[in-house]
Every structure is written in C-alpha cells, then in structure tokens.
Design an enzyme around this catalytic site. Structure first.
Site, PDB file in Angstrom:
ATOM      1  N   ASN A   1      30.536  46.544  57.194  1.00 52.56           N
ATOM      2  CA  ASN A   1      29.113  46.542  57.531  1.00 52.56           C
ATOM      3  C   ASN A   1      28.466  45.377  56.791  1.00 52.56           C
ATOM      4  O   ASN A   1      28.240  45.455  55.591  1.00 52.56           O
ATOM      5  CB  ASN A   1      28.505  47.891  57.100  1.00 52.56           C
ATOM      6  CG  ASN A   1      27.009  47.949  57.311  1.00 52.56           C
ATOM      7  OD1 ASN A   1      26.427  47.063  57.936  1.00 52.56           O
ATOM      8  ND2 ASN A   1      26.381  48.994  56.798  1.00 52.56           N
TER       9      ASN A   1
ATOM     10  N   LYS B   1      25.521  44.260  57.085  1.00 58.90           N
ATOM     11  CA  LYS B   1      24.082  44.471  56.837  1.00 58.90           C
ATOM     12  C   LYS B   1      23.305  43.189  57.152  1.00 58.90           C
ATOM     13  O   LYS B   1      23.652  42.483  58.092  1.00 58.90           O
ATOM     14  CB  LYS B   1      23.861  44.961  55.404  1.00 58.90           C
ATOM     15  CG  LYS B   1      24.716  46.186  55.086  1.00 58.90           C
ATOM     16  CD  LYS B   1      24.376  46.845  53.783  1.00 58.90           C
ATOM     17  CE  LYS B   1      25.307  48.031  53.564  1.00 58.90           C
ATOM     18  NZ  LYS B   1      24.986  48.795  52.364  1.00 58.90           N
TER      19      LYS B   1
ATOM     20  N   HIS C   1      22.676  54.961  59.550  1.00 52.28           N
ATOM     21  CA  HIS C   1      22.987  54.542  58.181  1.00 52.28           C
ATOM     22  C   HIS C   1      21.845  54.969  57.253  1.00 52.28           C
ATOM     23  O   HIS C   1      20.680  54.963  57.660  1.00 52.28           O
ATOM     24  CB  HIS C   1      23.188  53.026  58.150  1.00 52.28           C
ATOM     25  CG  HIS C   1      23.739  52.549  56.851  1.00 52.28           C
ATOM     26  ND1 HIS C   1      22.966  52.382  55.736  1.00 52.28           N
ATOM     27  CD2 HIS C   1      25.004  52.232  56.482  1.00 52.28           C
ATOM     28  CE1 HIS C   1      23.720  51.981  54.742  1.00 52.28           C
ATOM     29  NE2 HIS C   1      24.969  51.873  55.164  1.00 52.28           N
TER      30      HIS C   1
ATOM     31  N   GLU D   1      20.322  53.492  55.024  1.00 51.48           N
ATOM     32  CA  GLU D   1      19.247  52.491  54.891  1.00 51.48           C
ATOM     33  C   GLU D   1      18.290  52.573  56.068  1.00 51.48           C
ATOM     34  O   GLU D   1      17.092  52.346  55.925  1.00 51.48           O
ATOM     35  CB  GLU D   1      19.862  51.095  54.753  1.00 51.48           C
ATOM     36  CG  GLU D   1      20.507  50.917  53.378  1.00 51.48           C
ATOM     37  CD  GLU D   1      21.700  49.995  53.345  1.00 51.48           C
ATOM     38  OE1 GLU D   1      21.912  49.223  54.297  1.00 51.48           O
ATOM     39  OE2 GLU D   1      22.449  50.057  52.341  1.00 51.48           O
TER      40      GLU D   1
ATOM     41  N   GLU E   1      28.874  58.900  53.629  1.00 55.63           N
ATOM     42  CA  GLU E   1      28.422  57.877  52.689  1.00 55.63           C
ATOM     43  C   GLU E   1      27.393  58.475  51.732  1.00 55.63           C
ATOM     44  O   GLU E   1      26.193  58.505  52.041  1.00 55.63           O
ATOM     45  CB  GLU E   1      27.763  56.720  53.445  1.00 55.63           C
ATOM     46  CG  GLU E   1      28.704  55.973  54.354  1.00 55.63           C
ATOM     47  CD  GLU E   1      28.278  54.520  54.490  1.00 55.63           C
ATOM     48  OE1 GLU E   1      29.048  53.650  54.084  1.00 55.63           O
ATOM     49  OE2 GLU E   1      27.167  54.270  54.974  1.00 55.63           O
TER      50      GLU E   1
ATOM     51  N   GLY F   1      26.309  50.613  47.485  1.00 55.03           N
ATOM     52  CA  GLY F   1      25.808  49.397  46.843  1.00 55.03           C
ATOM     53  C   GLY F   1      25.598  49.523  45.343  1.00 55.03           C
ATOM     54  O   GLY F   1      24.987  48.659  44.723  1.00 55.03           O
TER      55      GLY F   1
ATOM     56  N   SER G   1      30.638  51.853  47.930  1.00 56.81           N
ATOM     57  CA  SER G   1      31.301  51.091  46.858  1.00 56.81           C
ATOM     58  C   SER G   1      32.821  51.104  46.962  1.00 56.81           C
ATOM     59  O   SER G   1      33.522  51.157  45.943  1.00 56.81           O
ATOM     60  CB  SER G   1      30.849  51.587  45.479  1.00 56.81           C
ATOM     61  OG  SER G   1      29.467  51.324  45.305  1.00 56.81           O
TER      62      SER G   1
ATOM     63  N   GLY H   1      30.634  47.972  52.717  1.00 58.94           N
ATOM     64  CA  GLY H   1      29.491  47.065  52.709  1.00 58.94           C
ATOM     65  C   GLY H   1      29.817  45.789  51.956  1.00 58.94           C
ATOM     66  O   GLY H   1      30.483  44.890  52.471  1.00 58.94           O
ATOM     67  N   GLY H   2      29.382  45.724  50.715  1.00 55.81           N
ATOM     68  CA  GLY H   2      29.491  44.504  49.908  1.00 55.81           C
ATOM     69  C   GLY H   2      30.866  43.857  49.921  1.00 55.81           C
ATOM     70  O   GLY H   2      30.981  42.634  50.086  1.00 55.81           O
TER      71      GLY H   2
HETATM   72  P1  PGA Z   1      28.797  49.352  49.902  1.00 55.09           P
HETATM   73  O1  PGA Z   1      28.025  49.769  51.253  1.00 55.09           O
HETATM   74  O2  PGA Z   1      30.253  49.263  50.231  1.00 55.09           O
HETATM   75  O3  PGA Z   1      28.209  48.033  49.532  1.00 55.09           O
HETATM   76  O4  PGA Z   1      28.519  50.432  48.899  1.00 55.09           O
HETATM   77  C1  PGA Z   1      28.569  50.728  52.105  1.00 55.09           C
HETATM   78  C2  PGA Z   1      27.674  50.950  53.292  1.00 55.09           C
HETATM   79  O5  PGA Z   1      26.436  50.924  53.142  1.00 55.09           O
HETATM   80  O6  PGA Z   1      28.151  51.149  54.416  1.00 55.09           O
END
Ligand code: PGA
Length: 245
Positions: free
Chosen positions: A10, A12, A95, A97, A167, A173, A205, A226-227
């Site tokens: 992802n 983002k 998600h 967010e 999640e 994050g 994470s 994500g990251g």
């Molecule tokens: P992250 O994000 O791996 O940076 O924690 C995961 C996500 O929001 O799907």
C-alpha cells in the site's frame, strides 16, 4: 483449505509517477515469488500507467479506494468499472486512514465490498481496533462491528472472492507490529467469522525482519505492507518469506 498467500504493498500518498514506475520495474524483474500473489496499490492517478507497465507480468495492481455506485452525481469518485477498464484487479476498502480522515463507515465499506464482488474486483477489506479499544477489551466487538455488515453483503459461496486485512490501528506506521500471539488470536477469531475460503492478511509495521515470524502464524494468508513496500527490494524480501513456508 490451502489459500494462496497475498502480499499487497500500500503505497498510500507516496512516490511520483517516475518513482512508482521505477519500483514496479524492479518488482517485475525480481519476481515471481513462488506460490504467492503480489500486488501494489499506487496513487490513483498512477493506476493507468502502472497497469500498462505490468502487462504480461504476474504483478497485480490494486486501487487504494473505490466508490460503490456505478455512476451518477458523485464528484471526485470512481467506480469499479473505471478500475476494471484499466486492468486493476483489487481495491483496498475501509483502510483505517480512510475511516479516520475521510469518515468512512462500515456500512459504506460493505457497499463497496459488494460493488467490487459484483464487478469482479477483489476487495481487500481492512478492519482493526485502536489502542484504546484493545486496552478496553473491545477488540472482538470492534472487529465484528466492522466485519458483519460486509459479510451480510457477501454470501458464503462468494467469500473466496474477498480478502480481509486485519490491521490494528496502533500498529500502522508506528514500527510496533502486533505480536504473533496477538495476531494468532485475532485471526483465529476472524477465521471463525469468515469461513475457510477467505484470505486473512495482516498489516501493521510488517518489515523484512519480522515478516517470517508473522507469516508463520496460523491463518495469516499474507500481508498488507505500508512503509516497507515503498522500496521494491524490502517489499520482495517480505513477500519471499511465504515461498519458504
Ligand atoms: P505500515 O502500514 O506497514 O506502514 O504500518 C500498513 C498499512 O497501513 O496498510
């Protein structure tokens, strides 16, 4: 039932078009990862170029969102068919967010999941509790509140067409992933709700150095990353843990 692992990156609101295409190029070159399905979700304006770039490769392209209506007066939205015509094969739905910053609720998430299924797009339905909810022992209730409207829309014989991403909001994050035992407990609970054919993926994470222990957890059928997905090599290192299981 053995389910093909799914690893989704992802991206983002990150990466320019040039950067995104560079990462996709590396992914295509270094793939496939035996026995796993891999997708990335770039910024929506990059979907068309991304789909053209992956033509003939096994890398799949996902959207980070989609609206439930097929057409109409909904300025700023796009429909399942718009993603379909580009060659997008999945959409991340609900998600945390989007729930937090764009007021998405479980009812609209459920309608989006249904629209995806009807349009042959795989919805990746995200659910997860906040830290306060976990501390208040509300985790299962929160997950049910988020999941039940979706399951009401999707009959059991079509549950193989959806993916559920667990999640925990506190793990997204933050660099603090859920412990394997915590993931195991939640995924066991979710498995009982969704039945045997739905892929349950974990997000929050996930990094190259914790991927193996999380992937080994029963009923973890992949990751939403994500990251650590912004760099193709780190993303592939994560995906590859599933081929060694
Ligand atoms: P992250 O994000 O791996 O940076 O924690 C995961 C996500 O929001 O799907």
């Amino acid at each position: 039932m053995s389910l093909t692992p799914l690893i989704v990156g992802n991206w983002k609101l990150n990466l320019s078009l040039v950067q995104a295409l560079q990462q996709i190029e590396i992914l295509i070159r270094e793939m496939p990862v035996a026995g796993a399905e891999i997708a990335i979700a770039p910024v929506v304006t990059q979907l068309s170029a991304a789909c053209l770039k992956v033509q003939g490769a096994s890398l799949k392209i996902a959207a980070q969102n989609v609206f439930y209506a097929a057409k109409g007066a909904y300025t700023g939205e796009w429909a399942v068919a718009h993603l379909q015509e580009l060659g997008v094969s999945m959409a991340i739905i609900g998600h945390s967010e989007r729930r937090q910053y764009f007021a998405e609720d479980s009812k609209s998430v459920a309608l989006k999941a249904k629209a995806c299924i009807d349009g042959n797009l795989t919805p990746i339905v995200c659910i997860g509790e906040t830290l306060a909810q976990r501390r208040a022992n509300e985790t299962q209730n929160v997950l049910l509140e988020q999941l039940e409207p979706v399951l009401e829309q999707i009959p059991e014989n079509r549950r193989n067409q959806i993916v559920v991403a667990y999640e925990p909001v506190w793990a997204i994050g933050t660099g603090q992933h859920a412990e394997p035992e915590q993931v195991a407990r939640v995924h066991e609970f979710l498995r009982a709700q969704v039945g045997p054919s739905t892929r349950l993926i974990y997000g929050g994470s996930v990094k190259a150095d914790n991927a193996a222990e999380l992937a080994a957890v029963k009923d973890v059928n992949g990751f939403l990353v994500g990251g650590a997905s912004l760099d193709a090599n780190s993303f592939l290192a994560i995906a590859k843990v599933f081929s060694s299981l």
